[in-house]
Design a protein around this motif. Structure first.
Motif, mmCIF file in Angstrom:
data_model
loop_
_atom_site.group_PDB
_atom_site.id
_atom_site.type_symbol
_atom_site.label_atom_id
_atom_site.label_comp_id
_atom_site.label_asym_id
_atom_site.label_seq_id
_atom_site.Cartn_x
_atom_site.Cartn_y
_atom_site.Cartn_z
ATOM 1 N N VAL A 118 0.839 -0.981 -0.007
ATOM 2 C CA VAL A 118 -0.052 -0.118 -0.059
ATOM 3 C C VAL A 118 0.816 1.316 0.074
ATOM 4 O O VAL A 118 0.541 2.175 -0.731
ATOM 5 C CB VAL A 118 -1.038 -0.166 1.148
ATOM 6 N N ASN A 119 1.961 1.341 0.719
ATOM 7 C CA ASN A 119 2.848 2.439 0.964
ATOM 8 C C ASN A 119 3.673 2.675 -0.461
ATOM 9 O O ASN A 119 3.838 3.543 -0.837
ATOM 10 C CB ASN A 119 3.750 2.081 1.786
ATOM 11 N N LEU A 120 3.887 1.525 -1.141
ATOM 12 C CA LEU A 120 4.725 1.548 -2.474
ATOM 13 C C LEU A 120 3.648 2.060 -3.450
ATOM 14 O O LEU A 120 4.034 3.033 -4.200
ATOM 15 C CB LEU A 120 4.957 0.064 -2.960
ATOM 16 N N ALA A 121 2.330 1.806 -3.316
ATOM 17 C CA ALA A 121 1.262 2.581 -4.316
ATOM 18 C C ALA A 121 1.131 4.036 -4.170
ATOM 19 O O ALA A 121 1.091 4.714 -4.923
ATOM 20 C CB ALA A 121 0.127 1.769 -3.907
ATOM 21 N N GLY A 122 1.407 4.357 -2.744
ATOM 22 C CA GLY A 122 1.259 5.704 -2.379
ATOM 23 C C GLY A 122 2.496 6.650 -2.862
ATOM 24 O O GLY A 122 2.262 7.551 -3.493
ATOM 25 N N ALA A 123 3.665 5.844 -3.162
ATOM 26 C CA ALA A 123 4.907 6.271 -3.364
ATOM 27 C C ALA A 123 4.848 6.512 -4.921
ATOM 28 O O ALA A 123 5.136 7.438 -5.477
ATOM 29 C CB ALA A 123 6.218 5.586 -3.302
ATOM 30 N N ALA A 124 4.102 5.561 -5.757
ATOM 31 C CA ALA A 124 3.816 5.680 -7.013
ATOM 32 C C ALA A 124 3.053 6.761 -7.274
ATOM 33 O O ALA A 124 3.061 7.369 -8.478
ATOM 34 C CB ALA A 124 3.224 4.399 -7.515
ATOM 35 N N VAL A 125 1.953 7.232 -6.549
ATOM 36 C CA VAL A 125 1.044 8.180 -6.790
ATOM 37 C C VAL A 125 1.785 9.472 -6.971
ATOM 38 O O VAL A 125 1.641 10.222 -7.766
ATOM 39 C CB VAL A 125 -0.222 8.296 -5.856
ATOM 40 N N GLN A 126 2.737 9.580 -5.705
ATOM 41 C CA GLN A 126 3.438 10.843 -5.930
ATOM 42 C C GLN A 126 4.358 10.934 -7.088
ATOM 43 O O GLN A 126 4.493 12.100 -7.576
ATOM 44 C CB GLN A 126 4.239 10.768 -4.408
ATOM 45 N N LEU A 127 5.129 10.015 -7.430
ATOM 46 C CA LEU A 127 5.787 10.041 -8.573
ATOM 47 C C LEU A 127 5.085 10.238 -9.996
ATOM 48 O O LEU A 127 5.523 11.104 -10.807
ATOM 49 C CB LEU A 127 6.605 8.677 -8.708
ATOM 50 N N LEU A 128 3.956 9.885 -10.001
ATOM 51 C CA LEU A 128 2.976 10.030 -10.997
ATOM 52 C C LEU A 128 2.622 11.516 -11.036
ATOM 53 O O LEU A 128 2.583 12.056 -12.120
ATOM 54 C CB LEU A 128 1.783 9.094 -10.980
ATOM 55 N N VAL A 185 0.693 17.950 -3.705
ATOM 56 C CA VAL A 185 -0.688 17.292 -4.364
ATOM 57 C C VAL A 185 -0.451 15.761 -4.180
ATOM 58 O O VAL A 185 -1.253 15.124 -3.920
ATOM 59 C CB VAL A 185 -0.732 17.578 -5.930
ATOM 60 N N GLY A 186 0.840 15.260 -4.537
ATOM 61 C CA GLY A 186 0.960 13.792 -4.723
ATOM 62 C C GLY A 186 0.788 13.301 -3.168
ATOM 63 O O GLY A 186 0.382 12.225 -2.998
ATOM 64 N N MET A 187 1.520 14.105 -2.220
ATOM 65 C CA MET A 187 1.436 13.444 -1.068
ATOM 66 C C MET A 187 -0.039 13.533 -0.222
ATOM 67 O O MET A 187 -0.359 12.419 0.211
ATOM 68 C CB MET A 187 2.324 14.417 0.155
ATOM 69 N N ALA A 188 -0.738 14.477 -0.736
ATOM 70 C CA ALA A 188 -2.247 14.442 -0.237
ATOM 71 C C ALA A 188 -2.959 13.289 -0.994
ATOM 72 O O ALA A 188 -3.678 12.574 -0.137
ATOM 73 C CB ALA A 188 -2.803 15.891 -0.746
ATOM 74 N N LEU A 189 -3.074 13.059 -2.293
ATOM 75 C CA LEU A 189 -3.560 11.871 -2.824
ATOM 76 C C LEU A 189 -2.968 10.874 -2.186
ATOM 77 O O LEU A 189 -3.738 9.699 -1.886
ATOM 78 C CB LEU A 189 -3.218 11.872 -4.345
ATOM 79 N N ALA A 190 -1.510 10.429 -2.070
ATOM 80 C CA ALA A 190 -1.076 9.220 -1.585
ATOM 81 C C ALA A 190 -1.520 8.952 -0.281
ATOM 82 O O ALA A 190 -1.619 7.990 0.185
ATOM 83 C CB ALA A 190 0.460 9.306 -1.577
ATOM 84 N N THR A 191 -1.716 10.012 0.717
ATOM 85 C CA THR A 191 -2.309 9.857 2.106
ATOM 86 C C THR A 191 -3.451 9.284 2.078
ATOM 87 O O THR A 191 -3.814 8.350 2.896
ATOM 88 C CB THR A 191 -1.978 11.207 2.889
ATOM 89 N N ILE A 192 -4.363 9.888 1.176
ATOM 90 C CA ILE A 192 -5.600 9.178 1.343
ATOM 91 C C ILE A 192 -5.938 7.849 0.801
ATOM 92 O O ILE A 192 -6.277 6.878 1.402
ATOM 93 C CB ILE A 192 -6.451 9.965 0.337
ATOM 94 N N LEU A 193 -4.969 7.432 -0.394
ATOM 95 C CA LEU A 193 -4.777 5.870 -0.837
ATOM 96 C C LEU A 193 -4.180 5.152 0.643
ATOM 97 O O LEU A 193 -4.626 4.131 0.740
ATOM 98 C CB LEU A 193 -3.588 5.904 -1.946
ATOM 99 N N ARG A 194 -2.990 5.746 1.348
ATOM 100 C CA ARG A 194 -2.557 4.914 2.255
ATOM 101 C C ARG A 194 -3.463 4.697 3.285
ATOM 102 O O ARG A 194 -3.523 3.423 3.964
ATOM 103 C CB ARG A 194 -1.534 5.606 2.694
ATOM 104 N N PHE A 195 -4.216 5.673 3.919
ATOM 105 C CA PHE A 195 -5.157 5.583 4.802
ATOM 106 C C PHE A 195 -6.250 4.429 4.423
ATOM 107 O O PHE A 195 -6.557 3.491 5.239
ATOM 108 C CB PHE A 195 -6.027 6.907 5.089
#
Length: 151
Positions: A88-98, A122-132
């Motif tokens: 899940v955290n790797l997916a969040g990192a991928a969102v930030q990179l995207l 922006v990436g961190m906000a979206l990644a945090t929602i995904l991680r949560f």
């Protein structure tokens, strides 16, 4: 609405859950940043190795903090929950990179400020929602909670 339909709705996150998740996330972020800085500077590691090591350390801190604190009542055992948490955290990192990739290469916004806003805001906000959502849905599932808070 019937009582049965009401019970089948997913439980919304509590204030305690949200603040616990945020506090653990801030601690993990601090570990990631501090370790990356030390590995990159005094230790002299290349950036990708330093980031990979700091990411694994931060994931471990976040998992332990969430398992013992935020979701301490949800007894999880074995390596599977940790592996799912890391995924899940790797997916969040991928969102930030995207977000950074789209902004920098797709939209041509190449300044350091634009990169910071797209990746770290922006990436961190979206990644945090995904991680949560991923952490709550796939790693620490509460008994009696019929699904994720997003339905």
């Amino acid at each position: 609405m019937t009582t049965r339909a009401w019970r089948s709705r997913p439980a919304l996150p509590s204030r305690r859950e949200l603040t616990g998740f945020a506090a653990v996330g801030l601690l993990a972020y601090a570990v990631d940043l501090a370790l990356f800085t030390c590995l990159r500077g005094p230790a002299g590691l290349d950036p990708l190795t330093a980031k990979a090591l700091s990411f694994v350390a931060a994931c471990s801190v976040a998992y332990a903090g969430n398992a013992l604190g935020t979701y301490g009542s949800e007894r999880v055992r074995g390596w599977r929950p940790y592996a799912v948490f890391c995924a899940v955290n790797l997916a969040g990192a991928a969102v930030q990179l995207l977000c950074l990739t789209v902004s920098h290469y797709g939209l041509g916004l190449t300044s350091q400020r634009a990169d910071t806003v797209s990746g770290a805001v922006v990436g961190m906000a979206l990644a945090t929602i995904l991680r949560f959502w991923g952490t709550r849905t796939w790693v620490f599932r509460a008994e009696g909670r019929s699904g994720s808070w997003t339905g």
